[in-house]
Structure formats: structure tokens, C-alpha cells
Design a protein around this motif. Structure first.
Motif, PDB file in Angstrom:
ATOM      1  N   ASP A   2       0.735  -1.160   0.124  1.00 49.89           N
ATOM      2  CA  ASP A   2      -0.022  -0.025  -0.007  1.00 49.89           C
ATOM      3  C   ASP A   2       0.938   1.285  -0.115  1.00 49.89           C
ATOM      4  O   ASP A   2       2.016   1.087  -0.122  1.00 49.89           O
ATOM      5  N   GLY A  45      -3.725  -0.611  -4.185  1.00 49.69           N
ATOM      6  CA  GLY A  45      -3.374  -0.142  -2.623  1.00 49.69           C
ATOM      7  C   GLY A  45      -2.354   1.025  -2.729  1.00 49.69           C
ATOM      8  O   GLY A  45      -2.401   2.111  -1.978  1.00 49.69           O
ATOM      9  N   MET A  50      -5.972   1.878  -0.897  1.00 46.03           N
ATOM     10  CA  MET A  50      -6.965   0.577  -0.363  1.00 46.03           C
ATOM     11  C   MET A  50      -6.890  -0.410  -1.427  1.00 46.03           C
ATOM     12  O   MET A  50      -7.092  -0.166  -2.425  1.00 46.03           O
ATOM     13  N   THR A 140     -16.737  -2.451   6.646  1.00 46.27           N
ATOM     14  CA  THR A 140     -15.702  -1.821   5.631  1.00 46.27           C
ATOM     15  C   THR A 140     -14.946  -0.885   5.996  1.00 46.27           C
ATOM     16  O   THR A 140     -13.706  -0.826   5.875  1.00 46.27           O
ATOM     17  N   TYR A 144     -10.643  -0.823   6.685  1.00 43.43           N
ATOM     18  CA  TYR A 144      -9.708   0.042   6.146  1.00 43.43           C
ATOM     19  C   TYR A 144      -9.036   0.665   7.307  1.00 43.43           C
ATOM     20  O   TYR A 144      -8.450   1.891   7.076  1.00 43.43           O
ATOM     21  N   TYR A 229     -16.575   2.984   2.628  1.00 48.15           N
ATOM     22  CA  TYR A 229     -15.238   3.158   2.071  1.00 48.15           C
ATOM     23  C   TYR A 229     -15.021   4.755   2.059  1.00 48.15           C
ATOM     24  O   TYR A 229     -13.936   5.160   2.309  1.00 48.15           O
ATOM     25  N   SER A 232     -14.255   6.074   5.437  1.00 49.48           N
ATOM     26  CA  SER A 232     -12.559   5.811   5.598  1.00 49.48           C
ATOM     27  C   SER A 232     -11.678   6.918   5.038  1.00 49.48           C
ATOM     28  O   SER A 232     -10.718   7.232   5.569  1.00 49.48           O
TER      29      SER A 232
END
Length: 242
Positions: A2, A45, A50, A140, A144, A229, A232
Motif C-alpha cells: 500500500d 493499494g 486501499m 468496511t 480500512y 469506504y 474511511s
């Protein structure tokens, strides 16, 4: 790999701990892995921070397992599988360390990371019927790297239920409101649950889109994953710490 891992690698190169050719070997991989029935995005990533997520609906249990195994081979520490059937979960769980949530039909391979977001994400629902979508959003966000506070069944029909959690609401950096507040972003998630002319969640969607309250964004019907998502992403933006 990432963004954080890539940054650490580059810092090690700059500091002389890692040779440039060794770093190049780690980075120089195909941007996707050809699997015949799927092309696994192995660089997501790095681009977005992500990793790719497996959307279980429409995939066979065999396909889900092969994709998850490939992601583990690519050193993904945590693999998120959404809209996963119980049958697929049992099949994948026989080969991988899968944690499955029946309520939201969400599967997680590996461990949920420690929170590294700036603040807390509150996921709230008007009623218990909205909990499957809410759990998809909450899990989710946790996958994350976010601290999540769940406030379920706190609809305005009993306002005291919401006011009992006013401290959590006011201290949240992002709020995900399921069903249907504060100087922070609110992500509204319409659900397909309801009486009367609900039109599969369309009436709730239009009500949310037509709200004149500022600071509210709206995702599509039952899209708990999209809400988690986005929450985050907001929670990992640099800014004031709580």
C-alpha cells in the motif's frame, strides 16, 4: 503493497538501508494479475491507499476462493469480500482464515488492522431493519483502519434514543446515517426496507438527495460498502486530530 509501505520503502532507499535495485524488484510487479476469469488489480493499494475488494454477488464460490488466495499471495494482510453467500463463506472458510458476518453477508480474510484514522466514524441506523446495510458499512470502515461506533435503532420516532449518544455523535469525524447532524460530513445511505410507496428504496434516496441540510452526501440504495469506504477516505485525510 500500500501507500504507507511504498513510502517506507522509499525512505529506506534514501537512508541507505535498502539498495535501489532491491526496492525496484519489490515494486516491479505487474499492475494486475491475469486469472483467466478475472484481472486482479494488485496496484490499487498504491494508487488509492486501499486494496481491491471482492464483490461476491455473481461470482461462484470457486472464483471467490481463487481471487482471495491470489490476494493473500500478493501479501494483502486483509481481504474484504462483500455480498457473500453463506455457501461461499463455508467453502472459502475451509481453505482460508475467513471471518463471516451473516447479517451483512460480509467476509474478511485475515485480521482487522488497528485503527489509524484521524478520528471516529459513527454508523447510525433509524431501525433494526437497516442493520445489514449498516454492518456492511461498519465492517468496511474497520477493514480500512478506522475506529467505528455503532448506534443502531436510534430513529427519530424515539428521539431520546439518539440523544443518549450525543457525545458519540458530536465527537465523530464522519457519520454514516442508514435509513432515512453536526459539524462533520454525513453520509446518507437509503435502504430498500420500508412500508408503502418505498419503491425499493427510491423514495428514501430522493428524500436524501433533496435534503437542504449542508454537509450531507448520498450513496446509492443499500450501498453500505460505498458509505464505509468514503467514510474511511474522509477519516484518513490530514487535518485536525480529535
Amino acid at each position: 503493497m500500500d501507500k504507507k509501505e511504498l513510502q517506507n520503502l522509499l525512505e529506506q532507499v534514501a537512508g541507505g538501508q535498502v539498495k535501489p535495485e532491491d526496492a525496484l524488484l519489490q515494486i516491479k510487479t505487474e499492475p494486475y494479475k491475469e486469472m483467466g476469469f478475472a484481472k486482479l488489480d494488485t496496484h490499487r493499494g498504491i494508487r488509492q491507499g486501499m486494496a481491491e475488494v471482492i464483490y461476491g454477488a455473481g461470482k461462484t464460490k470457486e472464483q471467490i476462493l481463487k481471487i482471495a488466495q491470489a490476494m493473500v499471495e500478493e501479501r494483502e494482510k486483509t481481504v474484504l469480500i462483500t455480498r457473500m453467500s453463506k455457501e461461499a463463506a463455508e467453502y472459502v472458510g475451509a481453505s482460508l482464515d475467513l471471518h463471516y458476518d451473516d447479517l451483512s453477508r460480509t467476509g474478511i480474510v485475515g485480521q482487522i488492522p488497528k485503527p489509524d484514522g484521524v478520528g471516529k466514524i459513527v454508523v447510525a441506523t433509524g431501525g433494526t431493519s437497516d442493520m445489514p446495510v449498516a454492518e456492511e458499512a461498519a465492517l468496511t470502515a474497520q477493514v480500512y483502519g478506522n475506529e467505528v461506533v455503532r448506534l443502531y435503532d436510534v430513529g427519530v420516532a424515539g428521539m431520546h434514543r439518539l440523544m443518549d449518544h450525543i457525545e458519540d455523535i458530536m465527537s465523530a469525524r464522519v457519520i454514516v446515517a442508514i435509513g432515512g447532524m453536526a459539524d462533520c460530513p454525513v453520509i446518507a445511505v437509503p435502504t430498500s426496507v420500508g412500508y408503502g410507496a418505498n419503491f425499493g428504496g427510491l423514495s428514501a434516496l430522493l428524500s436524501m438527495l433533496n435534503s437542504c441540510a449542508s454537509g450531507i452526501s448520498v450513496v446509492n440504495i443499500d450501498n453500505g460498502f460505498g458509505a464505509g469506504y468514503l467514510a474511511s477516505m474522509i477519516n484518513h485525510l490530514e487535518g485536525r486530530k480529535e
